[in-house]
Enzyme design. Sequence first.
Site, PDB file in Angstrom:
ATOM      1  N   GLU A  40       0.844  -1.214   0.000  1.00  0.00           N
ATOM      2  CA  GLU A  40       0.000   0.000   0.000  1.00  0.00           C
ATOM      3  C   GLU A  40       0.872   1.254   0.000  1.00  0.00           C
ATOM      4  O   GLU A  40       0.626   2.195   0.748  1.00  0.00           O
ATOM      5  CB  GLU A  40      -0.931  -0.016   1.219  1.00  0.00           C
ATOM      6  CG  GLU A  40      -1.649  -1.364   1.371  1.00  0.00           C
ATOM      7  CD  GLU A  40      -2.605  -1.419   2.553  1.00  0.00           C
ATOM      8  OE1 GLU A  40      -3.790  -1.121   2.336  1.00  0.00           O
ATOM      9  OE2 GLU A  40      -2.183  -1.760   3.661  1.00  0.00           O
TER      10      GLU A  40
ATOM     11  N   CYS B 275     -11.597  -0.028   7.111  1.00  0.00           N
ATOM     12  CA  CYS B 275     -11.154   1.289   7.564  1.00  0.00           C
ATOM     13  C   CYS B 275     -11.820   2.427   6.790  1.00  0.00           C
ATOM     14  O   CYS B 275     -12.063   3.500   7.341  1.00  0.00           O
ATOM     15  CB  CYS B 275      -9.635   1.404   7.457  1.00  0.00           C
ATOM     16  SG  CYS B 275      -8.964   0.916   5.867  1.00  0.00           S
TER      17      CYS B 275
END
Lengths: 622, 622
Positions: free
Chosen positions: B305, B398
């Site tokens: 990421e 999230c």
Amino acid sequence: MTERILGPVHPTPAATAALRPLFLGAVTFAAGSFLGDWQERNATRSLPHCVEQLDVAGALDNLRRVTGEVEAGRRNMWFADSDVYKTLEAAAWQLGRTPDDAELRAFLDTTAALVAKAQADDGYLNSYFAVDKPELRWKELHWSHELYCAGHLIQAAVAAARAGVGAQLVTVARRFADLIVERFSVVDDVDGHPEIETALVELYRVTGHRPYLDLAKRFLDLRGRGLLNGERFGPRYLQDHVPVREADEVAGHVVRQLYLLAGVVDVAVETRDDALLDSARRLWADAFGAKTYLTGAQGSRHRDEAFGDPYELPPDRAYGETCAAIASFQWNWRMLLATGEGKYADEMERVLYNAIAGSTAVDGTHFFYSNPLHLRTGHDGSHEDAPSQRLAWYSCACCPPNLARLVASLSGYVATTDHGGLQLHLYADGAVKTTVDGFDVHVVTRTRYPWDGRVEVSVTTDAALALSLRIPGWASEALIDGSPAEVRDGYAEVRRDWSAGATVTLDLPMPARIVRPHPRIDAVRGCVAVARGPLVHCVEQADLPAGVTLEDVRIDPAGPLDAGDPVALTARGRVEPPASDELYPAVADVAGEPVELHLIPYFRWGNREPGPMRVWLPVTAG
Amino acid sequence: MTERILGPVHPTPAATAALRPLFLGAVTFAAGSFLGDWQERNATRSLPHCVEQLDVAGALDNLRRVTGEVEAGRRNMWFADSDVYKTLEAAAWQLGRTPDDAELRAFLDTTAALVAKAQADDGYLNSYFAVDKPELRWKELHWSHELYCAGHLIQAAVAAARAGVGAQLVTVARRFADLIVERFSVVDDVDGHPEIETALVELYRVTGHRPYLDLAKRFLDLRGRGLLNGERFGPRYLQDHVPVREADEVAGHVVRQLYLLAGVVDVAVETRDDALLDSARRLWADAFGAKTYLTGAQGSRHRDEAFGDPYELPPDRAYGETCAAIASFQWNWRMLLATGEGKYADEMERVLYNAIAGSTAVDGTHFFYSNPLHLRTGHDGSHEDAPSQRLAWYSCACCPPNLARLVASLSGYVATTDHGGLQLHLYADGAVKTTVDGFDVHVVTRTRYPWDGRVEVSVTTDAALALSLRIPGWASEALIDGSPAEVRDGYAEVRRDWSAGATVTLDLPMPARIVRPHPRIDAVRGCVAVARGPLVHCVEQADLPAGVTLEDVRIDPAGPLDAGDPVALTARGRVEPPASDELYPAVADVAGEPVELHLIPYFRWGNREPGPMRVWLPVTAG
């Protein structure tokens, strides 16, 4: 003696086979030849380096924890036994060709003894599960790699059996294989990482024991039915998303997909299952039609080490795992044997001379795991996932010993026979000594391939031999004794009276050439690459004038390409620095200076100071 | 009442600040306006959806396992407490603006009570470590997310405190924060995921309790010194590779980097540490000069990421996590408050109207986690890592509650004051009711922004008010009451006698325009994008004639762009199918047919049947 040793992948006489492999020792590469030097470097540098690293990184100690010789904690990946087995396989092939290497034989014998000692009474063998997770034996095959490790043990044993070394290893592998047959013939389960399938077929070929083949087939048939717990990776990663007979695209983790496909071909030819072979053809068309880099590398994504979508082929984020390149070579060889079609040999050549060759440093002891086609200026090479240069070893060390086993057996992959014929697929300075239809055939090949496209093949035999010479797909023309070759399925067939010896000269002119990407490969739009013969070339920062940023370099595709020095082609280029700092400017403004570009073979990149490199070069605006 | 509620990010009077935020309730968006509709959809659809999913996915049950109310096994990520806290924060902001929402208040009160009950006697609070790994408390901060979860709890409590709801939550958060101060003021350790830093500064702002600020600063200073065990991710992933004061490039995990930078600015302004603020400026220049997508998304790599290398901005493999886009918005807001420079508001606008807006479906209950700029034909959308359409929830959830808390507090981010001035940064139909230097200021804004660039601002005040209107970087001209605006640092300042009320008309012409990539962005070479005002547009398969493959579509950048319908621009294009199936042909051969292209706003993509989409379009060969 060594001439009669069978090499890797040796179908039984009953198998579907357009072509038959030669004995491993039938082919010798001349010293100083490209492939000969490579095998020599592998024997003297890479393989000893792997042997050493098995100790340094703890892979052998893990087995010694099973035997009680070592008490310290486990090191390395839970599947690091496979590093040991791949190194053993490499040693076996190497000893098959050079049986007098005492040091290597000592390694093989000592390690085989260690492996034998680590085997449980019932035949089970896995240093991680035996010591650390005995209660999980066979319980979590989606990640355990137990059958994957078993597969590599079996492949080492197959090599040992064929090379006539390490008899103990063969005993160990058969005991384990028998345990596996006993369990998995009745329990519906498969391993998250294919490998056992091709290994079992090869063990069947060595032993003639049919249950090995049956189990390999059973594993293929059980796969793709959701037996595995995909967890966060999902079923494609594990090759469990669709039965391979129904699949129409390669998907998921590349090495898993390609190892599976090697097993698919092996099972298909041994069971004469044409429908299964057709599945492999279908997946091949997808892989090589939309998911392969110019270097033969495969795997467009670091995340999940996956193939990626059709035409998703970013050069900078190419994953292109070395093991995947090796697997591609091995899969194509199986397809070639099964069908005799030259396109498979073309892909073997592409991946061998580019992705695979480039994965090892010239010193033979540093390796790439991923093989990008572009190392960006400003690249963060701090992580071994995408380092700026080759590393001596990896926390997951699958690639280096995989290279060692491939290169040690490379002479097994260059030529074949069929009824009445001998086929040369990969050209190397050297000799072939075999039989065709019972007649001795002696071939001497003189060539500077891949640096030069002239190949002189001298043949002596009493057989009515059809000599088939592969005409690579990259060759825009091919001359045999000065006349245009007639090419069928990628081969030119030559018939002569060979009884007094005769020499055939193949000429494959190798001008430097411009290669373009398919227009759907968005990542390299507006770029071209330069190639010469089978070699893809690249530009390295080290060959640019000081102060020039590689990403600002353009090539004039209409300009002259000079191949006077095949290891440093020259091309006409320009340096076009950005006109503005804006990341998304409203207007484009191009200016620049001419520059002479020097392009080295891709496989040689990263052997000077670490620095940016690229294969695909943007073309000049003009 | 609600007019006096402080919003998110409210520096103390002592802080370095070029600009000051308004009260949360000072700004209201008109019903039917872009931002007003968005907040309404968030309140009626997205936030209730999040509340529901906390139950469905098990995040609340995890807390009930601590209290003994639930005995079943844990579900969801080990850091899923943060989903609960972010939803609580969203509820608090929402209740701050609409205090009469009884259902939402019941959720907030019930959940705050649950959280309070789950708190240990010493103040510790984490449902995973409390129940499943008590022996590891604080022991493995590189992955534990204990302080990350604490940070989100604190942010929820800050919102609750400012909104005057959920007093229990404030007590819980302070108890935990005090425990954290007690321990981490003397132990050298940091969390693998930044978040606690900005949270502690905000808690300091609410409470005036200096140890919270001191600890936030301490965490920043300890970071980048190798305190964390990087394991396989490496120190960059964890933002532990270099002290932030020395860093000169953004690197590693994007959300971690950006959350850290929010904390950096917060600490810098509260401690009046200009050198620390300069670090943020330096990293901003790197992030927005070489590592940001046209949509404002950041993060070029799915693997880890991560940001990726400079100019590595592949549209198809853009990670562009929604949380990163939110974090970018929040970081830019802090930079704007500290410096008053319009470039930060420009980036807020870019990311808000494109990456953030695009992450939620028009139904308000489906979300993207990653936000690509190209969904390829043949895309394998089977994995939630890169799905073909927005999903209702994610195994790591999230993003959805992060969106909910941002949108619920959005009115806190559109205008500021300074001595003698009011600044409008984001234009929305609505009103501002605030004070400047003690004088009441009433502003009514009439605009169809972002669909139209006319903004009528009516002001009434007795103050000698300087009204600053942001002139976006995308605007090639800006007129104020018909005359060219004078722009300084991104703003045009207007002074009038406002006492009887006066209206200022800002015109930002919004023709559709061609945007080009920086030439070092290799992944979109030879492509342009179409934008209009702040909105980036894209082509969807659904708008192409049947049988046309999106990757074969070209745009004529010199052709007319028709913005007659701002939600479906038209452009002149061609369809150029590949001339050959060869992946790497020797020659390029272009033919094709004209086609009219329809381009919709990027944020609207993927709201019809799932299918290919692209922002960057290759230009026609001609």
